[in-house]
Structures are given as structure tokens and as C-alpha cells.
Design a protein around this motif. Structure first.
Motif, PDB file in Angstrom:
ATOM      1  N   THR A   1      34.257 -17.319  45.050  1.00 52.29           N
ATOM      2  CA  THR A   1      35.248 -17.811  45.998  1.00 52.29           C
ATOM      3  C   THR A   1      34.664 -17.785  47.408  1.00 52.29           C
ATOM      4  OG1 THR A   1      37.459 -17.438  46.905  1.00 52.29           O
ATOM      5  CG2 THR A   1      36.255 -15.502  46.214  1.00 52.29           C
ATOM      6  N   ASN A   2      35.261 -18.551  48.319  1.00 52.44           N
ATOM      7  CA  ASN A   2      34.857 -18.454  49.723  1.00 52.44           C
ATOM      8  C   ASN A   2      35.863 -17.622  50.511  1.00 52.44           C
ATOM      9  OD1 ASN A   2      37.034 -20.143  50.288  1.00 52.44           O
ATOM     10  ND2 ASN A   2      35.790 -21.902  50.830  1.00 52.44           N
ATOM     11  N   ARG A   3      36.839 -17.077  49.830  1.00 57.15           N
ATOM     12  CA  ARG A   3      37.873 -16.201  50.418  1.00 57.15           C
ATOM     13  C   ARG A   3      38.513 -16.802  51.659  1.00 57.15           C
ATOM     14  NH1 ARG A   3      33.932 -11.322  49.372  1.00 57.15           N
ATOM     15  NH2 ARG A   3      34.327 -11.097  47.150  1.00 57.15           N
ATOM     16  N   GLY A   4      38.629 -18.135  51.669  1.00 53.84           N
ATOM     17  CA  GLY A   4      39.288 -18.819  52.773  1.00 53.84           C
ATOM     18  C   GLY A   4      38.409 -19.114  53.970  1.00 53.84           C
ATOM     19  N   THR A   5      37.131 -18.743  53.904  1.00 48.13           N
ATOM     20  CA  THR A   5      36.198 -19.030  54.989  1.00 48.13           C
ATOM     21  C   THR A   5      35.148 -19.993  54.459  1.00 48.13           C
ATOM     22  OG1 THR A   5      36.543 -16.812  55.875  1.00 48.13           O
ATOM     23  CG2 THR A   5      34.623 -18.009  56.671  1.00 48.13           C
ATOM     24  N   PRO A   6      35.261 -21.279  54.808  1.00 45.09           N
ATOM     25  CA  PRO A   6      34.373 -22.295  54.240  1.00 45.09           C
ATOM     26  C   PRO A   6      32.898 -22.093  54.594  1.00 45.09           C
ATOM     27  CG  PRO A   6      36.008 -23.284  55.707  1.00 45.09           C
ATOM     28  CD  PRO A   6      36.217 -21.822  55.745  1.00 45.09           C
ATOM     29  N   ASN A   7      32.054 -22.633  53.741  1.00 42.86           N
ATOM     30  CA  ASN A   7      30.609 -22.654  53.965  1.00 42.86           C
ATOM     31  C   ASN A   7      30.221 -24.039  54.470  1.00 42.86           C
ATOM     32  OD1 ASN A   7      29.688 -20.020  52.624  1.00 42.86           O
ATOM     33  ND2 ASN A   7      31.016 -20.921  51.097  1.00 42.86           N
ATOM     34  N   THR A   8      29.121 -24.105  55.202  1.00 46.39           N
ATOM     35  CA  THR A   8      28.550 -25.380  55.612  1.00 46.39           C
ATOM     36  C   THR A   8      27.338 -25.621  54.720  1.00 46.39           C
ATOM     37  OG1 THR A   8      29.253 -25.028  57.888  1.00 46.39           O
ATOM     38  CG2 THR A   8      27.505 -26.646  57.529  1.00 46.39           C
ATOM     39  N   VAL A   9      27.375 -26.709  53.937  1.00 46.49           N
ATOM     40  CA  VAL A   9      26.315 -27.010  52.982  1.00 46.49           C
ATOM     41  C   VAL A   9      25.808 -28.419  53.262  1.00 46.49           C
ATOM     42  CG1 VAL A   9      25.726 -27.192  50.532  1.00 46.49           C
ATOM     43  CG2 VAL A   9      27.456 -25.527  51.272  1.00 46.49           C
ATOM     44  N   THR A  10      24.495 -28.560  53.531  1.00 46.61           N
ATOM     45  CA  THR A  10      23.951 -29.883  53.837  1.00 46.61           C
ATOM     46  C   THR A  10      23.653 -30.701  52.593  1.00 46.61           C
ATOM     47  OG1 THR A  10      21.689 -29.033  53.963  1.00 46.61           O
ATOM     48  CG2 THR A  10      22.954 -29.120  56.021  1.00 46.61           C
ATOM     49  N   GLY A  11      23.455 -30.047  51.466  1.00 50.56           N
ATOM     50  CA  GLY A  11      23.175 -30.756  50.208  1.00 50.56           C
ATOM     51  C   GLY A  11      24.422 -30.824  49.344  1.00 50.56           C
ATOM     52  N   SER A  12      24.195 -30.951  48.045  1.00 50.92           N
ATOM     53  CA  SER A  12      25.314 -31.063  47.103  1.00 50.92           C
ATOM     54  C   SER A  12      25.887 -29.694  46.766  1.00 50.92           C
ATOM     55  CB  SER A  12      24.848 -31.756  45.824  1.00 50.92           C
ATOM     56  OG  SER A  12      23.846 -30.986  45.200  1.00 50.92           O
ATOM     57  N   ARG A  13      27.124 -29.712  46.314  1.00 45.84           N
ATOM     58  CA  ARG A  13      27.804 -28.515  45.802  1.00 45.84           C
ATOM     59  C   ARG A  13      28.173 -28.832  44.358  1.00 45.84           C
ATOM     60  NH1 ARG A  13      31.488 -26.385  50.711  1.00 45.84           N
ATOM     61  NH2 ARG A  13      30.480 -27.518  52.368  1.00 45.84           N
ATOM     62  N   THR A  14      27.662 -28.041  43.423  1.00 44.97           N
ATOM     63  CA  THR A  14      27.893 -28.356  42.016  1.00 44.97           C
ATOM     64  C   THR A  14      28.386 -27.136  41.236  1.00 44.97           C
ATOM     65  OG1 THR A  14      25.576 -27.902  41.461  1.00 44.97           O
ATOM     66  CG2 THR A  14      26.138 -30.174  42.012  1.00 44.97           C
ATOM     67  N   GLY A  15      28.917 -27.436  40.051  1.00 42.58           N
ATOM     68  CA  GLY A  15      29.414 -26.386  39.159  1.00 42.58           C
ATOM     69  C   GLY A  15      30.571 -25.639  39.776  1.00 42.58           C
ATOM     70  N   GLN A  16      30.578 -24.338  39.605  1.00 44.09           N
ATOM     71  CA  GLN A  16      31.657 -23.506  40.129  1.00 44.09           C
ATOM     72  C   GLN A  16      31.703 -23.504  41.652  1.00 44.09           C
ATOM     73  OE1 GLN A  16      30.349 -19.955  38.036  1.00 44.09           O
ATOM     74  NE2 GLN A  16      32.283 -19.954  36.881  1.00 44.09           N
ATOM     75  N   CYS A  17      30.644 -23.920  42.302  1.00 44.60           N
ATOM     76  CA  CYS A  17      30.592 -23.925  43.770  1.00 44.60           C
ATOM     77  C   CYS A  17      31.003 -25.281  44.364  1.00 44.60           C
ATOM     78  CB  CYS A  17      29.189 -23.580  44.256  1.00 44.60           C
ATOM     79  SG  CYS A  17      28.786 -21.843  44.011  1.00 44.60           S
TER      80      CYS A  17
END
Length: 56
Positions: free
Chosen positions: A37-53
Motif C-alpha cells: 500500500t502507499n498508505r495514502g501518500t502517493p509515489n512519483t514513478v517515471t516508468g510503468s507501474r505493474t502488478g500489485q503496484c
């Protein structure tokens, strides 16, 4: 991240946390029980987000 299991001693530790990070590539997660989980604090991701993420 893959293969994490169990919980920690605090309520916030109910699953692995990927919280408020800046990731200069892709983020992929699989096989985590419970899912991370991100516990309500988003991440900044420059590439793809796959699977559970995908939503982190």
C-alpha cells in the motif's frame, strides 16, 4: 518488490508500504500477502507501474 508476507507490530504495518517515494524507473510488485500500500501518500514513478503496484 515481491514475496513479502505477514504483518508488523503496529496497525500501520498491516502490509508492506511503498510510501511517498520518487522512483526514476518502473515499479513492479507481485506475490506480496497482503498486497503493498502507499498508505495514502502517493509515489512519483517515471516508468510503468505493474502488478500489485499498479495503483501505487
Amino acid at each position: 518488490m515481491s514475496g513479502t508476507t505477514g504483518t508488523g507490530p503496529f496497525p500501520a504495518d498491516s502490509s508492506a508500504g511503498i510510501v511517498g517515494n520518487t522512483i526514476g524507473g518502473s515499479l513492479a510488485c507481485a506475490g506480496n500477502v497482503p498486497p503493498p500500500t502507499n498508505r495514502g501518500t502517493p509515489n512519483t514513478v517515471t516508468g510503468s507501474r505493474t502488478g500489485q503496484c499498479a495503483a501505487l
